[in-house]
Design a protein around this motif. Structure first.
Motif, PDB file in Angstrom:
ATOM      1  N   ARG A 110       0.867  -1.184   0.000  1.00 51.94           N
ATOM      2  CA  ARG A 110       0.000   0.000   0.000  1.00 51.94           C
ATOM      3  C   ARG A 110       0.900   1.229   0.000  1.00 51.94           C
ATOM      4  NH1 ARG A 110      -2.509  -1.762   5.431  1.00 51.94           N
ATOM      5  NH2 ARG A 110      -0.345  -2.374   5.520  1.00 51.94           N
ATOM      6  N   ARG A 111       0.374   2.329  -0.550  1.00 53.78           N
ATOM      7  CA  ARG A 111       1.224   3.524  -0.717  1.00 53.78           C
ATOM      8  C   ARG A 111       1.124   4.428   0.498  1.00 53.78           C
ATOM      9  NH1 ARG A 111       0.514   7.078  -5.657  1.00 53.78           N
ATOM     10  NH2 ARG A 111      -1.220   7.690  -4.345  1.00 53.78           N
ATOM     11  N   LEU A 112       2.259   4.740   1.091  1.00 58.46           N
ATOM     12  CA  LEU A 112       2.294   5.730   2.171  1.00 58.46           C
ATOM     13  C   LEU A 112       3.467   6.689   1.913  1.00 58.46           C
ATOM     14  CD1 LEU A 112       1.473   7.022   4.822  1.00 58.46           C
ATOM     15  CD2 LEU A 112       2.648   5.202   6.051  1.00 58.46           C
ATOM     16  N   PRO A 113       3.261   7.654   0.981  1.00 56.75           N
ATOM     17  CA  PRO A 113       4.362   8.586   0.708  1.00 56.75           C
ATOM     18  C   PRO A 113       4.635   9.492   1.904  1.00 56.75           C
ATOM     19  CG  PRO A 113       2.444   9.078  -0.673  1.00 56.75           C
ATOM     20  CD  PRO A 113       2.058   7.935   0.210  1.00 56.75           C
ATOM     21  N   PHE A 114       5.899   9.909   2.063  1.00 55.50           N
ATOM     22  CA  PHE A 114       6.192  10.850   3.147  1.00 55.50           C
ATOM     23  C   PHE A 114       7.086  11.991   2.672  1.00 55.50           C
ATOM     24  CE2 PHE A 114       9.901   8.112   3.615  1.00 55.50           C
ATOM     25  CZ  PHE A 114      10.892   8.939   4.118  1.00 55.50           C
ATOM     26  N   ILE A 115       6.786  13.147   3.269  1.00 56.67           N
ATOM     27  CA  ILE A 115       7.523  14.372   2.950  1.00 56.67           C
ATOM     28  C   ILE A 115       8.299  14.793   4.194  1.00 56.67           C
ATOM     29  CG2 ILE A 115       7.231  16.861   2.454  1.00 56.67           C
ATOM     30  CD1 ILE A 115       4.699  15.940   0.822  1.00 56.67           C
ATOM     31  N   THR A 116       9.550  15.150   3.999  1.00 56.74           N
ATOM     32  CA  THR A 116      10.364  15.630   5.124  1.00 56.74           C
ATOM     33  C   THR A 116      10.613  17.125   4.950  1.00 56.74           C
ATOM     34  OG1 THR A 116      11.476  13.495   5.259  1.00 56.74           O
ATOM     35  CG2 THR A 116      12.573  15.361   6.331  1.00 56.74           C
ATOM     36  N   THR A 117      10.293  17.896   5.990  1.00 54.85           N
ATOM     37  CA  THR A 117      10.657  19.318   5.973  1.00 54.85           C
ATOM     38  C   THR A 117      11.836  19.528   6.905  1.00 54.85           C
ATOM     39  OG1 THR A 117       8.508  20.172   5.302  1.00 54.85           O
ATOM     40  CG2 THR A 117       9.875  21.653   6.596  1.00 54.85           C
ATOM     41  N   LEU A 118      12.904  20.089   6.332  1.00 57.24           N
ATOM     42  CA  LEU A 118      14.121  20.360   7.112  1.00 57.24           C
ATOM     43  C   LEU A 118      14.011  21.756   7.701  1.00 57.24           C
ATOM     44  CD1 LEU A 118      16.579  18.932   4.429  1.00 57.24           C
ATOM     45  CD2 LEU A 118      15.680  17.755   6.460  1.00 57.24           C
ATOM     46  N   HIS A 119      14.393  21.884   8.968  1.00 54.20           N
ATOM     47  CA  HIS A 119      14.196  23.166   9.656  1.00 54.20           C
ATOM     48  C   HIS A 119      15.479  23.885  10.024  1.00 54.20           C
ATOM     49  CE1 HIS A 119       9.844  23.503  10.240  1.00 54.20           C
ATOM     50  NE2 HIS A 119       9.870  22.182  10.052  1.00 54.20           N
ATOM     51  N   GLY A 120      16.588  23.176  10.092  1.00 52.68           N
ATOM     52  CA  GLY A 120      17.814  23.924  10.412  1.00 52.68           C
ATOM     53  C   GLY A 120      18.809  23.105  11.184  1.00 52.68           C
ATOM     54  N   THR A 121      18.597  23.019  12.500  1.00 51.60           N
ATOM     55  CA  THR A 121      19.602  22.320  13.297  1.00 51.60           C
ATOM     56  C   THR A 121      19.644  20.825  12.962  1.00 51.60           C
ATOM     57  OG1 THR A 121      17.955  22.304  15.073  1.00 51.60           O
ATOM     58  CG2 THR A 121      19.704  23.932  15.241  1.00 51.60           C
ATOM     59  N   ASP A 122      18.567  20.296  12.364  1.00 51.14           N
ATOM     60  CA  ASP A 122      18.608  18.892  11.924  1.00 51.14           C
ATOM     61  C   ASP A 122      19.660  18.725  10.814  1.00 51.14           C
ATOM     62  OD1 ASP A 122      16.938  20.468  10.357  1.00 51.14           O
ATOM     63  OD2 ASP A 122      15.378  18.964  10.096  1.00 51.14           O
ATOM     64  N   ILE A 123      20.046  19.807  10.176  1.00 52.24           N
ATOM     65  CA  ILE A 123      21.079  19.767   9.140  1.00 52.24           C
ATOM     66  C   ILE A 123      22.378  20.378   9.672  1.00 52.24           C
ATOM     67  CG2 ILE A 123      21.726  20.743   6.856  1.00 52.24           C
ATOM     68  CD1 ILE A 123      19.542  18.472   6.877  1.00 52.24           C
ATOM     69  N   THR A 124      22.263  21.587  10.229  1.00 51.98           N
ATOM     70  CA  THR A 124      23.477  22.345  10.525  1.00 51.98           C
ATOM     71  C   THR A 124      24.204  21.890  11.789  1.00 51.98           C
ATOM     72  OG1 THR A 124      22.102  23.983  11.640  1.00 51.98           O
ATOM     73  CG2 THR A 124      22.663  24.433   9.364  1.00 51.98           C
ATOM     74  N   LEU A 125      23.483  21.422  12.803  1.00 48.02           N
ATOM     75  CA  LEU A 125      24.154  21.029  14.057  1.00 48.02           C
ATOM     76  C   LEU A 125      24.110  19.528  14.281  1.00 48.02           C
ATOM     77  CD1 LEU A 125      23.006  23.741  16.656  1.00 48.02           C
ATOM     78  CD2 LEU A 125      25.185  23.575  15.481  1.00 48.02           C
ATOM     79  N   VAL A 126      22.881  18.992  14.363  1.00 50.61           N
ATOM     80  CA  VAL A 126      22.739  17.586  14.754  1.00 50.61           C
ATOM     81  C   VAL A 126      23.004  16.661  13.573  1.00 50.61           C
ATOM     82  CG1 VAL A 126      21.277  15.996  16.043  1.00 50.61           C
ATOM     83  CG2 VAL A 126      20.885  18.427  16.264  1.00 50.61           C
ATOM     84  N   GLY A 127      22.390  16.996  12.451  1.00 52.75           N
ATOM     85  CA  GLY A 127      22.462  16.102  11.290  1.00 52.75           C
ATOM     86  C   GLY A 127      23.871  15.948  10.766  1.00 52.75           C
ATOM     87  N   SER A 128      24.683  17.003  10.886  1.00 58.26           N
ATOM     88  CA  SER A 128      26.032  16.919  10.324  1.00 58.26           C
ATOM     89  C   SER A 128      27.003  16.246  11.299  1.00 58.26           C
ATOM     90  CB  SER A 128      26.534  18.308   9.932  1.00 58.26           C
ATOM     91  OG  SER A 128      26.414  19.169  11.027  1.00 58.26           O
ATOM     92  N   ASN A 129      26.525  15.930  12.515  1.00 56.19           N
ATOM     93  CA  ASN A 129      27.334  15.171  13.465  1.00 56.19           C
ATOM     94  C   ASN A 129      27.528  13.755  12.890  1.00 56.19           C
ATOM     95  OD1 ASN A 129      27.623  13.226  15.760  1.00 56.19           O
ATOM     96  ND2 ASN A 129      27.659  15.129  16.916  1.00 56.19           N
ATOM     97  N   ARG A 130      28.749  13.227  13.022  1.00 50.72           N
ATOM     98  CA  ARG A 130      29.058  11.924  12.403  1.00 50.72           C
ATOM     99  C   ARG A 130      28.092  10.815  12.857  1.00 50.72           C
ATOM    100  NH1 ARG A 130      31.070  11.680   7.798  1.00 50.72           N
ATOM    101  NH2 ARG A 130      30.740   9.472   8.123  1.00 50.72           N
ATOM    102  N   SER A 131      27.580  10.920  14.122  1.00 52.28           N
ATOM    103  CA  SER A 131      26.698   9.844  14.605  1.00 52.28           C
ATOM    104  C   SER A 131      25.396   9.780  13.830  1.00 52.28           C
ATOM    105  CB  SER A 131      26.331  10.028  16.075  1.00 52.28           C
ATOM    106  OG  SER A 131      27.174  10.858  16.742  1.00 52.28           O
ATOM    107  N   TYR A 132      24.999  10.898  13.258  1.00 55.04           N
ATOM    108  CA  TYR A 132      23.684  10.928  12.603  1.00 55.04           C
ATOM    109  C   TYR A 132      23.761  11.173  11.092  1.00 55.04           C
ATOM    110  CZ  TYR A 132      22.014  11.456  17.396  1.00 55.04           C
ATOM    111  OH  TYR A 132      21.764  11.267  18.724  1.00 55.04           O
ATOM    112  N   LEU A 133      24.937  11.595  10.612  1.00 52.86           N
ATOM    113  CA  LEU A 133      25.006  12.026   9.209  1.00 52.86           C
ATOM    114  C   LEU A 133      24.546  10.960   8.201  1.00 52.86           C
ATOM    115  CD1 LEU A 133      27.592  14.368   7.623  1.00 52.86           C
ATOM    116  CD2 LEU A 133      26.845  12.372   6.372  1.00 52.86           C
ATOM    117  N   PRO A 134      25.084   9.725   8.259  1.00 48.42           N
ATOM    118  CA  PRO A 134      24.683   8.758   7.217  1.00 48.42           C
ATOM    119  C   PRO A 134      23.181   8.480   7.216  1.00 48.42           C
ATOM    120  CG  PRO A 134      26.592   7.979   8.429  1.00 48.42           C
ATOM    121  CD  PRO A 134      26.079   9.162   9.177  1.00 48.42           C
ATOM    122  N   ILE A 135      22.574   8.366   8.411  1.00 51.21           N
ATOM    123  CA  ILE A 135      21.146   8.009   8.442  1.00 51.21           C
ATOM    124  C   ILE A 135      20.281   9.206   8.053  1.00 51.21           C
ATOM    125  CG2 ILE A 135      20.608   8.410  10.912  1.00 51.21           C
ATOM    126  CD1 ILE A 135      19.196   5.497  10.559  1.00 51.21           C
TER     127      ILE A 135
END
Ligand code: GMT
Length: 374
Positions: A110-135
């Motif tokens: 069954r189809r369950l499309p999802f949209i991700t909205t990026l807000h900032g620290t998920d990219i600039t602070l937390v997301g770019s941390n090596r522990s989270y970057l690949p995922i």
């Protein structure tokens, strides 16, 4: 449409944007299902188009860290099945995007499309941390649609994560009817009994907001003229700000209001808004102040120049330059109209690009596009 929205329900920009978006969509007759561990702070539970589904995370002695990501994915699937959701829209990549990815995989065929909205620290602070970057990179690449809240954040995402997929900029927005200037002479007289100008700051008091710079700027202004500072919000830096206020003997002129509802009523009483952040991918609080005809002094960082035009509806300074910020503040507040003219221009500019009436249809169109493609 039947839309599932996941966000952080606490006091913070991404949660506020997600909640306001949900309520605007509900007002346009979409059914909106919030899926989170608590009802988002600004959510109206009485709206017949709004529903809340609580994610319960079971604990077990083995779990030092209860697996919220998994409980959220399971709840997303459950809500998709029980409410026949058309799509999921998650705000803040970590961990919401990963949960949505799991829910979509479990829902197949069954189809369950999802949209991700990026807000900032998920990219600039937390997301770019090596522990989270690949995922984080993986979940962005796997999303059916991705939006960012500013051009700055789009470029950062491409650069930091080497993303090749298309992404769309849909800016943050404000309800221009609700956020407009309303007078409240009683409250104004309570805060500034001798007609002093009011400087204001609203945030989650995290280190990135540089709350002590707000106090430093105010101290420089106060040394030159009578004034009051109203601080709205709460968070980890409240203690150091309170200490600085005492050190500078400003207790009589600084009010800590804590977390507040209906912030538009308070913003409307300000003569000047201060946002001296280290980084802002957008700066939603500044936009809310502008809609209430309040000029803003902010830092020239991230997406802020996409919101504030230096010398037109506010001023931009470098992070940490409290002297320059205070100089601009004194300049504005010493004018006979106390910056009201600049404040009026601020509202006109906010209305040109960021009113919910113009931005919500951009989300609706994006949903339709993703549904057509999925
Ligand atoms: O500012 C924060 O503490 C984190 C984050 C949030 O989730 O509240 O804020 C980001 O999202 C807001 C809403 O889109 C933006 O207005 C903020 O500029 C952005 N903060 C940063 O980029 C530091």
């Amino acid at each position: 449409m039947r839309i599932g929205i996941t966000c952080y329900p606490t006091y913070g920009g991404s949660g506020v944007v997600a909640t306001e978006l949900g309520m605007e969509l509900a007002a346009r007759n979409h059914d909106v299902h919030f899926i989170s561990y608590a009802p988002p702070i600004r959510m109206n539970p009485n709206d017949p188009h709004i529903f809340f589904h609580e994610v319960e995370v079971a604990s077990y002695p083995l779990f030092d860290h209860p697996p919220y990501t998994l409980a959220l994915a399971t709840k997303m699937l459950e809500v998709f099945e029980s409410q026949s959701l058309d799509l999921l829209h998650v705000h803040y990549a970590i961990p919401h995007s990963v949960s949505a990815l799991l829910a979509r995989s479990m829902a197949a065929p069954r189809r369950l499309p999802f949209i991700t909205t990026l807000h900032g620290t998920d990219i600039t602070l937390v997301g770019s941390n090596r522990s989270y970057l690949p995922i984080t990179k993986f979940s962005i690449e796997q999303s059916d649609g991705v939006t960012t809240i500013s051009r700055y954040l789009l470029n950062q995402t491409i650069k930091e994560f080497d993303i090749k997929r298309p992404m769309e900029v849909i800016p943050n927005f404000v309800n221009c009817y609700l956020y407009s200037r309303t007078e409240n002479p009683e409250l104004r007289a309570k805060w500034a009994p001798n007609g002093e100008p009011i400087l204001m700051h609203l945030s989650n008091f995290r280190p990135v907001k540089r709350l002590t710079d707000v106090v430093e700027i105010f101290a420089l202004v106060r040394a030159k003229m009578p004034a009051k500072l109203v601080l709205i919000g709460d968070g980890p830096d409240r203690g150091s700000a309170e200490y600085l206020v005492r050190k500078k003997k400003l207790q009589k002129d600084v009010l800590f209001l804590g977390k507040q509802d209906q912030v538009y009523e308070k913003l409307s009483l300000a003569d000047l808004f201060l946002m001296p952040s280290e980084l802002e991918s957008f700066g939603l609080a500044a936009l809310e102040a502008m809609a209430c005809e309040v000029p803003v002094i902010a830092t020239n960082v991230g997406g802020v120049p996409e919101v504030i035009e230096h010398g037109v509806d506010g001023y931009l300074v470098e992070p940490g330059d409290v002297t320059a910020a205070a100089k601009f503040a004194i300049d504005i507040l010493s004018r006979t109209d106390r910056g009201r003219e600049m404040g009026k221009i601020a509202r006109i500019n906010a209305k040109k690009k960021f009113c919910s009436n113009d931005v919500i249809p951009q989300y609706e169109n994006y949903y339709r596009k993703i549904l057509a493609e999925a």
